[in-house]
Scaffold this active site. Structure first.
Site, PDB file in Angstrom:
ATOM      1  N   THR A   3       0.839  -1.200   0.000  1.00 34.47           N
ATOM      2  CA  THR A   3       0.000   0.000   0.000  1.00 34.47           C
ATOM      3  C   THR A   3       0.873   1.249   0.000  1.00 34.47           C
ATOM      4  O   THR A   3       1.983   1.215   0.519  1.00 34.47           O
ATOM      5  CB  THR A   3      -0.832  -0.030   1.312  1.00 34.47           C
ATOM      6  OG1 THR A   3      -1.690  -1.151   1.240  1.00 34.47           O
ATOM      7  CG2 THR A   3      -1.631   1.228   1.538  1.00 34.47           C
TER       8      THR A   3
ATOM      9  N   GLY B 169      -5.057  -5.111   7.389  1.00 36.74           N
ATOM     10  CA  GLY B 169      -6.140  -4.152   7.570  1.00 36.74           C
ATOM     11  C   GLY B 169      -7.134  -4.471   8.670  1.00 36.74           C
ATOM     12  O   GLY B 169      -7.607  -3.570   9.365  1.00 36.74           O
TER      13      GLY B 169
ATOM     14  N   GLY C 214     -10.344  -3.254   3.442  1.00 31.53           N
ATOM     15  CA  GLY C 214      -9.399  -3.139   4.557  1.00 31.53           C
ATOM     16  C   GLY C 214      -9.484  -1.784   5.249  1.00 31.53           C
ATOM     17  O   GLY C 214     -10.500  -1.086   5.179  1.00 31.53           O
ATOM     18  N   ASP C 215      -8.393  -1.403   5.889  1.00 29.36           N
ATOM     19  CA  ASP C 215      -8.363  -0.163   6.665  1.00 29.36           C
ATOM     20  C   ASP C 215      -8.113   1.081   5.825  1.00 29.36           C
ATOM     21  O   ASP C 215      -8.454   2.189   6.249  1.00 29.36           O
ATOM     22  CB  ASP C 215      -7.259  -0.254   7.732  1.00 29.36           C
ATOM     23  CG  ASP C 215      -5.886  -0.475   7.096  1.00 29.36           C
ATOM     24  OD1 ASP C 215      -5.787  -1.324   6.180  1.00 29.36           O
ATOM     25  OD2 ASP C 215      -4.926   0.203   7.490  1.00 29.36           O
TER      26      ASP C 215
ATOM     27  N   THR D 201      -0.270   1.149   6.874  1.00 26.36           N
ATOM     28  CA  THR D 201      -0.215   0.008   5.958  1.00 26.36           C
ATOM     29  C   THR D 201      -0.037  -1.255   6.778  1.00 26.36           C
ATOM     30  O   THR D 201       0.658  -1.234   7.795  1.00 26.36           O
ATOM     31  CB  THR D 201       0.935   0.148   4.940  1.00 26.36           C
ATOM     32  OG1 THR D 201       1.012  -1.060   4.180  1.00 26.36           O
ATOM     33  CG2 THR D 201       2.284   0.415   5.601  1.00 26.36           C
ATOM     34  N   GLY D 202      -0.659  -2.326   6.341  1.00 28.24           N
ATOM     35  CA  GLY D 202      -0.509  -3.564   7.096  1.00 28.24           C
ATOM     36  C   GLY D 202      -1.757  -4.408   7.015  1.00 28.24           C
ATOM     37  O   GLY D 202      -2.580  -4.238   6.104  1.00 28.24           O
TER      38      GLY D 202
ATOM     39  N   ARG E 178     -14.240  -7.890   0.334  1.00 23.78           N
ATOM     40  CA  ARG E 178     -13.476  -7.476   1.523  1.00 23.78           C
ATOM     41  C   ARG E 178     -12.893  -6.059   1.353  1.00 23.78           C
ATOM     42  O   ARG E 178     -12.354  -5.710   0.310  1.00 23.78           O
ATOM     43  CB  ARG E 178     -12.343  -8.486   1.746  1.00 23.78           C
ATOM     44  CG  ARG E 178     -11.450  -8.176   2.944  1.00 23.78           C
ATOM     45  CD  ARG E 178     -10.198  -7.454   2.536  1.00 23.78           C
ATOM     46  NE  ARG E 178      -9.279  -7.277   3.652  1.00 23.78           N
ATOM     47  CZ  ARG E 178      -8.248  -6.449   3.643  1.00 23.78           C
ATOM     48  NH1 ARG E 178      -7.993  -5.722   2.583  1.00 23.78           N
ATOM     49  NH2 ARG E 178      -7.452  -6.350   4.682  1.00 23.78           N
TER      50      ARG E 178
HETATM   51  N1  ASP Z   1      -3.833  -2.266   4.775  1.00 23.06           N
HETATM   52  C1  ASP Z   1      -4.118  -2.824   3.484  1.00 23.06           C
HETATM   53  C2  ASP Z   1      -5.379  -3.653   3.574  1.00 23.06           C
HETATM   54  O1  ASP Z   1      -5.547  -4.359   4.546  1.00 23.06           O
HETATM   55  C3  ASP Z   1      -3.014  -3.675   2.957  1.00 23.06           C
HETATM   56  C4  ASP Z   1      -1.651  -3.078   3.047  1.00 23.06           C
HETATM   57  O2  ASP Z   1      -1.440  -2.069   3.681  1.00 23.06           O
HETATM   58  O3  ASP Z   1      -0.750  -3.624   2.421  1.00 23.06           O
HETATM   59  O4  ASP Z   1      -6.139  -3.642   2.659  1.00 23.06           O
END
Ligand code: ASP
Length: 339
Positions: free
Chosen positions: A205, A259, A235-236, A256-257, A233
């Site tokens: 991300t 989510g 995410g965050d 990022t991470g 789905r």
């Molecule tokens: N946070 C993002 C999600 O969960 C993914 C990412 O940050 O790589 O969609």
């Protein structure tokens, strides 16, 4: 008496000069290109160079906008465009794929002065999702638009739209196949206990926080989500307060991470709340909130900046693509956890 007078004059002088120092206008920009299992031993020199060059190009552009008096909104938008247009990152072109080889992009933006914000989720045709998020903020009465309606909104706003095939790269098709293979081999059920399954997915991300010369913060995040995502789905990244937050009273945050954990921990707002209410530094607040994410079993990272230009680039994964540039133009680009 004479001594007391001298002391008073000196005190006045120092308090005035430190007042002046505090009020010096400053600006700065910080970006990430995703956190995850990013290890030196898995990275070719060529790829490492490509990432460093792209991060540098993106942040230098944003920095130039801020330096010439541009707004933090403009800096965030243009900086994120560079990364969305590059196949290296999981956003725009090069975004990861859903279970049926399709695209579903998420993005959000927040303005720290007004607390206005905009976001889009699950779009398939908007070339630069961050711009659509900004348009939602300015030109609609809403905060979050999703799916086909959001794609239609982008057309009405005259944003660039592209066929889905524009976003799809051979690399992401390979990633999808290997994640699906893993799922079949291990007969994984997609529930939160399958940590390794998710942890082995590389994130990517992109996000940016900028502080402009008027003291205004802005933050934005743009992503394709997670490889092999199902059931629509989300995410965050498009959730204000989870993946993105900005408030001139505290700081701007882009995350990022994994989510699901970032939503449950309301990461971006939690960091801002610690800075505003508990007066923690951006670094200390980020560490505390990422610890909460880790305790729940999640991982990822954040970039954060406050109105003095103090910055944090924290993560609990092996690496995070990241860069910071302060008002003097000092550039700090990093990838791994140990340098
Ligand atoms: N946070 C993002 C999600 O969960 C993914 C990412 O940050 O790589 O969609």
């Amino acid at each position: 008496m004479k001594h007391i007078l001298t002391l008073v004059v000196m005190l006045l002088f120092f308090s005035c000069s430190s007042e002046k120092e505090k009020k010096q206008p400053t600006f700065g920009i910080v970006i990430h290109g995703g956190a995850g299992t990013i290890l030196k031993e898995n990275m070719s020199d060529e790829m490492e160079k490509a990432y460093i060059e792209k991060l540098t190009e993106a942040i230098t552009l944003g920095h130039a906008i801020l330096k010439s008096g541009g707004t933090s909104q403009d800096a965030v938008e243009k900086t994120i465009h560079v990364m969305e247009n590059s196949p290296l990152f999981n956003s725009g072109k090069g975004a990861v794929l859903t279970e049926n080889e399709s695209i579903a992009l998420d993005a959000s933006f927040m303005d720290g002065k007004t607390l206005n914000s905009g976001a889009i989720a699950g779009v398939k045709h908007i070339k630069n999702p961050i711009s659509a998020a900004i348009k939602v903020m300015h030109n609609s009465p809403h905060v979050l638009l999703s799916g086909a309606g959001a794609d239609r909104f982008a057309v009405e706003q005259n944003l660039d739209t592209v066929p889905e095939s524009y976003f799809i790269t051979a690399r992401r098709l390979r990633d999808l196949k290997s994640v699906q293979q893993l799922e079949t081999d291990k007969k994984l059920i997609l529930n939160s206990s399958e940590h390794l399954y998710f942890k082995n997915q590389r994130y990517g991300t992109v996000g940016c926080v900028a502080l402009d010369l008027n003291g205004n913060l802005a933050a934005g995040t743009s992503t394709g989500g997670m490889t092999n995502k199902k059931w629509g789905r989300i995410g965050d990244a498009p959730i204000i307060g989870a993946g993105t937050y900005a408030n001139n009273l505290s700081c701007g945050v882009s995350a990022t991470g994994w989510g699901e954990f970032f939503i449950r921990s309301v990461v971006a707002h939690d960091i801002a709340a610690l800075v505003e209410y508990k007066k923690l530094s951006v670094k200390e607040a980020s560490k505390q909130v990422l610890q909460k994410v880790e305790d729940l079993g999640g991982d990822g990272g954040v970039v954060v900046m406050d109105t003095h230009g103090n910055v944090a680039m924290e993560f609990n994964t092996p690496g995070m693509y990241r860069a910071h540039m302060n008002s003097e133009g000092k550039l700090n680009v990093r990838i791994y956890g140990d340098n």
